[in-house]
Motif scaffolding. Sequence first.
Motif, mmCIF file in Angstrom:
data_model
loop_
_atom_site.group_PDB
_atom_site.id
_atom_site.type_symbol
_atom_site.label_atom_id
_atom_site.label_comp_id
_atom_site.label_asym_id
_atom_site.label_seq_id
_atom_site.Cartn_x
_atom_site.Cartn_y
_atom_site.Cartn_z
ATOM 1 N N GLU A 204 0.808 -1.226 0.000
ATOM 2 C CA GLU A 204 0.000 0.000 0.000
ATOM 3 C C GLU A 204 0.838 1.272 0.000
ATOM 4 O O GLU A 204 0.580 2.200 -0.766
ATOM 5 C CB GLU A 204 -0.957 -0.007 1.190
ATOM 6 C CG GLU A 204 -1.953 1.135 1.135
ATOM 7 C CD GLU A 204 -3.113 0.930 2.095
ATOM 8 O OE1 GLU A 204 -3.750 1.946 2.445
ATOM 9 O OE2 GLU A 204 -3.385 -0.220 2.489
ATOM 10 N N GLU A 205 1.843 1.343 0.859
ATOM 11 C CA GLU A 205 2.665 2.558 0.914
ATOM 12 C C GLU A 205 3.384 2.800 -0.408
ATOM 13 O O GLU A 205 3.501 3.934 -0.881
ATOM 14 C CB GLU A 205 3.676 2.460 2.054
ATOM 15 C CG GLU A 205 4.504 3.740 2.228
ATOM 16 C CD GLU A 205 5.417 3.675 3.433
ATOM 17 O OE1 GLU A 205 6.290 4.560 3.544
ATOM 18 O OE2 GLU A 205 5.274 2.748 4.260
ATOM 19 N N LEU A 206 3.845 1.724 -1.031
ATOM 20 C CA LEU A 206 4.547 1.819 -2.310
ATOM 21 C C LEU A 206 3.633 2.360 -3.398
ATOM 22 O O LEU A 206 4.051 3.163 -4.237
ATOM 23 C CB LEU A 206 5.072 0.434 -2.698
ATOM 24 C CG LEU A 206 5.915 0.358 -3.974
ATOM 25 C CD1 LEU A 206 7.330 0.845 -3.696
ATOM 26 C CD2 LEU A 206 5.952 -1.079 -4.491
ATOM 27 N N TRP A 207 2.365 1.923 -3.388
ATOM 28 C CA TRP A 207 1.453 2.251 -4.477
ATOM 29 C C TRP A 207 0.597 3.490 -4.224
ATOM 30 O O TRP A 207 -0.072 3.967 -5.136
ATOM 31 C CB TRP A 207 0.568 1.046 -4.782
ATOM 32 C CG TRP A 207 1.329 -0.020 -5.497
ATOM 33 C CD1 TRP A 207 1.808 -1.187 -4.979
ATOM 34 C CD2 TRP A 207 1.733 -0.002 -6.860
ATOM 35 N NE1 TRP A 207 2.485 -1.906 -5.931
ATOM 36 C CE2 TRP A 207 2.450 -1.204 -7.105
ATOM 37 C CE3 TRP A 207 1.553 0.900 -7.916
ATOM 38 C CZ2 TRP A 207 2.993 -1.512 -8.354
ATOM 39 C CZ3 TRP A 207 2.086 0.592 -9.161
ATOM 40 C CH2 TRP A 207 2.792 -0.602 -9.366
ATOM 41 N N ILE A 208 0.596 3.997 -3.019
ATOM 42 C CA ILE A 208 -0.153 5.236 -2.760
ATOM 43 C C ILE A 208 0.835 6.410 -2.696
ATOM 44 O O ILE A 208 1.019 7.135 -3.658
ATOM 45 C CB ILE A 208 -1.006 5.125 -1.482
ATOM 46 C CG1 ILE A 208 -1.957 3.919 -1.597
ATOM 47 C CG2 ILE A 208 -1.803 6.411 -1.274
ATOM 48 C CD1 ILE A 208 -2.893 3.958 -2.784
ATOM 49 N N ALA A 209 1.524 6.568 -1.604
ATOM 50 C CA ALA A 209 2.460 7.694 -1.474
ATOM 51 C C ALA A 209 3.642 7.554 -2.422
ATOM 52 O O ALA A 209 4.047 8.520 -3.087
ATOM 53 C CB ALA A 209 2.935 7.807 -0.031
ATOM 54 N N GLY A 210 4.211 6.352 -2.502
ATOM 55 C CA GLY A 210 5.387 6.156 -3.346
ATOM 56 C C GLY A 210 5.093 6.368 -4.814
ATOM 57 O O GLY A 210 5.844 7.046 -5.528
ATOM 58 N N TYR A 211 4.008 5.791 -5.277
ATOM 59 C CA TYR A 211 3.603 5.965 -6.679
ATOM 60 C C TYR A 211 3.352 7.443 -6.983
ATOM 61 O O TYR A 211 3.766 7.951 -8.030
ATOM 62 C CB TYR A 211 2.347 5.150 -6.958
ATOM 63 C CG TYR A 211 1.740 5.371 -8.323
ATOM 64 C CD1 TYR A 211 2.089 4.564 -9.402
ATOM 65 C CD2 TYR A 211 0.817 6.394 -8.545
ATOM 66 C CE1 TYR A 211 1.536 4.759 -10.653
ATOM 67 C CE2 TYR A 211 0.263 6.602 -9.788
ATOM 68 C CZ TYR A 211 0.624 5.788 -10.836
ATOM 69 O OH TYR A 211 0.074 6.004 -12.076
ATOM 70 N N GLU A 212 2.678 8.121 -6.072
ATOM 71 C CA GLU A 212 2.338 9.531 -6.303
ATOM 72 C C GLU A 212 3.592 10.380 -6.462
ATOM 73 O O GLU A 212 3.648 11.286 -7.300
ATOM 74 C CB GLU A 212 1.486 10.051 -5.147
ATOM 75 C CG GLU A 212 0.641 11.255 -5.497
ATOM 76 C CD GLU A 212 -0.371 10.958 -6.585
ATOM 77 O OE1 GLU A 212 -0.489 11.803 -7.499
ATOM 78 O OE2 GLU A 212 -1.027 9.908 -6.544
ATOM 79 N N GLU A 213 4.599 10.082 -5.668
ATOM 80 C CA GLU A 213 5.851 10.834 -5.767
ATOM 81 C C GLU A 213 6.495 10.638 -7.134
ATOM 82 O O GLU A 213 6.981 11.588 -7.749
ATOM 83 C CB GLU A 213 6.810 10.388 -4.670
ATOM 84 C CG GLU A 213 8.129 11.155 -4.672
ATOM 85 C CD GLU A 213 9.049 10.726 -3.540
ATOM 86 O OE1 GLU A 213 10.208 11.191 -3.527
ATOM 87 O OE2 GLU A 213 8.620 9.943 -2.684
ATOM 88 N N VAL A 214 6.474 9.415 -7.636
ATOM 89 C CA VAL A 214 7.089 9.132 -8.934
ATOM 90 C C VAL A 214 6.279 9.734 -10.069
ATOM 91 O O VAL A 214 6.810 10.397 -10.960
ATOM 92 C CB VAL A 214 7.256 7.609 -9.141
ATOM 93 C CG1 VAL A 214 7.822 7.327 -10.536
ATOM 94 C CG2 VAL A 214 8.160 7.020 -8.076
ATOM 95 N N VAL A 215 4.958 9.500 -10.070
ATOM 96 C CA VAL A 215 4.142 9.940 -11.210
ATOM 97 C C VAL A 215 4.155 11.463 -11.331
ATOM 98 O O VAL A 215 4.199 12.015 -12.439
ATOM 99 C CB VAL A 215 2.704 9.390 -11.110
ATOM 100 C CG1 VAL A 215 1.857 10.140 -10.080
ATOM 101 C CG2 VAL A 215 2.027 9.416 -12.475
#
Length: 239
Positions: free
Chosen positions: A91-102
């Motif tokens: 979850e952390e990878l795909w919510i906050a982490g993904y948002e930072e990358v995208v």
Amino acid sequence: MLVQAVLFDIDDTLVNLAGAQQVAFRKQLTTQFGEQVSSHPAFDVAVEAFVHDPKNFYNAYINGKMSFAQQRLSRVSDAMRILQLQGAPAEELWIAGYEEVVSQHWVRFDDVAPFLAALDERGIAYGAATNNVTHYQRLKLEQTGLAFEVVIGTDITGKPKPDSSMFLEGARQLGSSVENTLMIGDDVINDGLGARDAGLISLLVDRQNTLQNPDRVYKVGSLSDVLHIPSLRFDNTIN
């Protein structure tokens, strides 16, 4: 037809969201499952499924049936099934982490700035009507050098496109009559038919030449073509 104001969709009309999503998805998936996942024969299919969301998880979110996090994780899970990956999205990878990358990969399309400059030269007001919350979309515009004064998000009208409320509120805030407001988007139903049925002039920008062309909806391959449509006259002078 006289055009005195222009409303834009944002994602994949002004800002190349799909391109940013592809980069972020690939990075986060290999972070969770390792570089070897990218060699799976269905990897590109999974990327397209995540980006284009054929099961309409994002629509479930904007219609209040899912949270933002739930729709994101559902799209990841759907892509994981295509790749036969076990477990659940981190979850952390795909919510906050993904948002930072995208967000680092949001860029406007090359045809956007020249078209907006041409509208400025003609005194044509413009803004955005977008199926996401206003503050988030303002951030996206500002980060890509497109600080619009008028941005109508789903939190303003309470109903997403293709509901007429977003188009009508956009025209109102731009100070234009509905029939003299041009809506430019990339989604046949939400933008093209929604704007047409609300009484706006409706236009689809189809950079990949993949969209249907509904009746009474214009279609162009680039924003650079819009000002050359013979039946449209861009003039903010009230006749």
